[in-house]
Design an enzyme around this catalytic site. Structure first.
Site, mmCIF file in Angstrom:
data_model
loop_
_atom_site.group_PDB
_atom_site.id
_atom_site.type_symbol
_atom_site.label_atom_id
_atom_site.label_comp_id
_atom_site.label_asym_id
_atom_site.label_seq_id
_atom_site.Cartn_x
_atom_site.Cartn_y
_atom_site.Cartn_z
ATOM 1 N N HIS A 148 -3.760 -8.496 -2.949
ATOM 2 C CA HIS A 148 -3.822 -7.383 -1.999
ATOM 3 C C HIS A 148 -4.226 -7.833 -0.599
ATOM 4 C CE1 HIS A 148 -4.257 -3.386 -0.391
ATOM 5 N NE2 HIS A 148 -5.453 -3.724 0.063
ATOM 6 N N HIS B 217 -2.239 -4.704 2.502
ATOM 7 C CA HIS B 217 -3.533 -4.489 3.156
ATOM 8 C C HIS B 217 -3.460 -4.122 4.634
ATOM 9 C CE1 HIS B 217 -7.844 -4.744 3.232
ATOM 10 N NE2 HIS B 217 -7.945 -5.926 3.804
ATOM 11 N N ASP C 157 0.834 -1.209 0.000
ATOM 12 C CA ASP C 157 0.000 0.000 0.000
ATOM 13 C C ASP C 157 0.871 1.262 0.000
ATOM 14 O OD1 ASP C 157 -1.336 -2.285 1.050
ATOM 15 O OD2 ASP C 157 -2.872 -1.031 1.966
ATOM 16 N N ASP D 296 -6.307 7.199 -1.484
ATOM 17 C CA ASP D 296 -7.057 7.396 -0.231
ATOM 18 C C ASP D 296 -6.123 7.582 0.952
ATOM 19 O OD1 ASP D 296 -9.682 7.457 -1.137
ATOM 20 O OD2 ASP D 296 -9.983 5.303 -0.923
ATOM 21 N N ARG D 297 -6.679 8.194 1.994
ATOM 22 C CA ARG D 297 -5.960 8.507 3.229
ATOM 23 C C ARG D 297 -4.920 9.608 3.016
ATOM 24 N NH1 ARG D 297 -8.325 6.565 7.977
ATOM 25 N NH2 ARG D 297 -9.065 4.447 7.673
ATOM 26 N N ASN E 80 -8.602 -2.885 -2.001
ATOM 27 C CA ASN E 80 -9.975 -2.572 -1.597
ATOM 28 C C ASN E 80 -10.275 -1.079 -1.698
ATOM 29 O OD1 ASN E 80 -8.112 -2.615 0.781
ATOM 30 N ND2 ASN E 80 -9.886 -1.780 1.844
ATOM 31 N N HIS E 81 -9.222 -0.238 -1.732
ATOM 32 C CA HIS E 81 -9.464 1.206 -1.865
ATOM 33 C C HIS E 81 -9.555 1.665 -3.319
ATOM 34 C CE1 HIS E 81 -9.498 3.101 2.142
ATOM 35 N NE2 HIS E 81 -8.959 1.941 2.492
ATOM 36 N N ARG F 272 -12.154 -6.707 10.159
ATOM 37 C CA ARG F 272 -12.590 -5.522 9.406
ATOM 38 C C ARG F 272 -14.089 -5.493 9.174
ATOM 39 N NH1 ARG F 272 -7.910 -3.483 6.627
ATOM 40 N NH2 ARG F 272 -6.191 -4.960 6.726
ATOM 41 N N HIS G 280 -1.060 4.457 -0.503
ATOM 42 C CA HIS G 280 -2.089 5.314 0.102
ATOM 43 C C HIS G 280 -1.828 6.807 -0.038
ATOM 44 C CE1 HIS G 280 -5.210 2.815 1.706
ATOM 45 N NE2 HIS G 280 -4.357 2.010 2.329
ATOM 46 N N ASP H 47 -4.203 -0.393 -3.221
ATOM 47 C CA ASP H 47 -4.334 0.740 -2.302
ATOM 48 C C ASP H 47 -3.313 1.827 -2.618
ATOM 49 O OD1 ASP H 47 -6.433 -0.591 -1.150
ATOM 50 O OD2 ASP H 47 -5.647 -0.538 0.890
#
Length: 484
Positions: A338, A413, A228, A260-261, A289-290, A386, A230, A257
């Site tokens: 992922h 992840h 990730d 995001d964030r 997943n993002h 999660r 991010h 990923d």
């Protein structure tokens, strides 16, 4: 148990809670969870301990566990407003807006004179209404037409005053990518004509790949896997400085990923897509997943795209993310995905190849589990911390590898203190490449180099580098940031 023992346990539990609170303040959320858990073992009837542990789980994005703990707090004390508050925040982070709204309404009922509760409920109601409306509209548009097919970037004129990176003709060049990356470092964006060109050409390449990509690394050559990122663009640049820019001789796989964030997600995704255009067979990209419309709406990428590019790009990125492959196999031996593995045994690689991935991620099934699942220390399978996917043990990993004649699972992840973790008897490695995640976790980043034919993992770790004073989640909705 004698009264003296009980008193001793209650006192010790309070000491553990105080220590857990200090660990939480220091952003040591895993340690806080361990300490709250010890307190709960000594006094499991205290709703505060459960609600506090729920908050720590939320910080680690373990929303399923947070909901479970907050629900327990509510069962112990139905009038404990913080229990509903913590559960509502976890539901919100999962995109379960209807459930979140119910909990915040209950907070307001329990604390009618609390101005903070009133403010958050109003914001919640307003945001939920807005999100539902936008989702309804975008879903209709998404079903009706391909955004990519409506865009002709060649018709977009570039102002003479524009001094940024340019693509001459139809081919992305290394000079363009280097110029673009330097512009990004100075917080300058490229012209939308070139952004369209990069994204559309990346889409064409990704669309033509299978859901599971077989990668061949010749003997004596190496291959790098990153986890990730991010939206941490300056840390991405640092990876390239440490390990070299992508090239035919220096291929990479970024394992989902990308966005995001972090608040430089546009820069990250355009850089990765540009390298995909430049080196189609040396830059591999997997879906996380993002890379989904729902996550992007909540965690900042959509707001960032609207701010730095145009509204049309929001739909375009959502469409291109649906083209990303779901898994890779390196030299027939290393399975890279992922999230993780599956709720049933016997899943074969051909079943993954057969997944119709051109959609938003479903809430169950192979594609969901690929994007969301996590390893667990105990054997067998368990519920996901999660709240999506599942947890799987070393026996599940071992059977999957044996069934498919593989030797190793590499996945991402999850943030890890050292940037990586080796589990399941050495058969599974988690790699995470966003150091000091969200500017608060203090973790290292890592990447893995594999050299053929042995493919023995050589794990490199690195620390975060400075970035401009733009906070993580700067483009996320105010609604979500209130509960962070």
């Amino acid at each position: 148990m004698s009264g003296t023992d009980e008193t001793t346990n209650l006192k010790r539990a309070e000491e553990l809670k105080a220590a857990a609170n200090e660990a939480f303040k220091a952003n040591k959320f895993s340690q806080a969870i361990e300490l709250y858990s010890e307190a709960i073992e000594l006094n499991g009837s205290n709703a505060v301990y459960w609600a506090n542990r729920a908050f720590a789980h939320t910080k680690l994005e373990e929303y399923g566990s947070a909901i479970s703990d907050a629900t327990k707090a509510i069962e112990l004390d139905p009038r404990y407003s913080k229990g509903y508050y913590r559960r509502g925040a976890a539901y919100l982070a999962m995109g379960k807006f209807k459930e979140a709204l119910k909990d915040f309404q209950q907070v307001k009922r329990l604390s009618p004179n609390d101005p903070d509760a009133s403010k958050k409920l109003k914001e919640c109601e307003k945001a939920v209404q807005k999100i539902r409306f936008e989702e309804a509209i975008s879903a209709q548009d998404f079903e009706r037409r391909s955004v990519a097919d409506t865009i002709d970037y060649k018709c977009i004129e570039v102002d003479a005053q524009y001094t940024g990176a340019r693509i001459e003709g139809d081919t992305v060049t290394l000079d363009f990518v280097k110029h673009m990356m330097e512009d990004f470092k100075k917080q300058k964006c490229i012209h939308k004509r070139y952004a369209y060109q990069v994204v559309l050409q990346a889409r064409d390449l990704l669309k033509s790949t299978p859901s599971l990509v077989d990668v061949t690394v010749p003997d004596g050559h190496h291959f790098t896997i990153c986890g990730d990122v991010h939206g941490q663009y300056y840390d991405l640049v640092n990876i390239f400085e440490l390990n070299g820019l992508p090239s035919e001789e220096n291929p990479y796989l970024f394992n989902g990923d990308f966005v995001d964030r972090g608040s430089f997600s546009v820069e990250v995704i355009l850089t990765l897509f540009a390298f995909k255009c430049l080196y189609p067979n040396a830059m591999f990209l997997a879906r996380g997943n993002h890379e989904s419309r729902g996550m992007n709406k909540i965690y900042g990428f959509e707001g960032e795209v609207r701010s730095k590019l145009t509204d049309t790009f929001v739909d375009l990125f959502a469409e291109v993310f649906c083209c990303l492959p779901l898994a890779h196999v390196i030299n027939g031996k290393v399975f890279v995905v992922h999230g993780g593995l599956f709720s049933t045994d016997g899943v074969k690689l051909d079943e993954i190849r057969a997944i119709d991935r051109f959609c938003e991620p479903p809430e169950e099934g192979l594609m969901c589990e690929i994007l969301w699942s996590d390893p667990q220390p105990q054997l067998g399978r368990g519920p996901s911390k999660r709240g999506v996917g599942l947890s799987f043990g070393a026996d599940v990993t071992k059977r999957f590898l044996e069934d498919n004649n593989l030797s190793l699972v590499v996945r991402s992840h999850e943030v890890k203190d050292e940037g990586y973790e080796i589990e399941h008897d050495g058969k599974l490695i988690t790699v995470f490449s966003a150091p000091n995640y969200c500017d608060q976790m203090g973790n290292k980043g890592a990447y893995i180099r594999l050299t053929a034919p042995e493919l023995k993992p050589d794990i490199k770790t690195f620390s975060a580098v400075p970035h401009p004073d733009v906070k993580p989640m700067a483009y996320a909705s105010n609604f979500l940031r209130m509960f962070q």
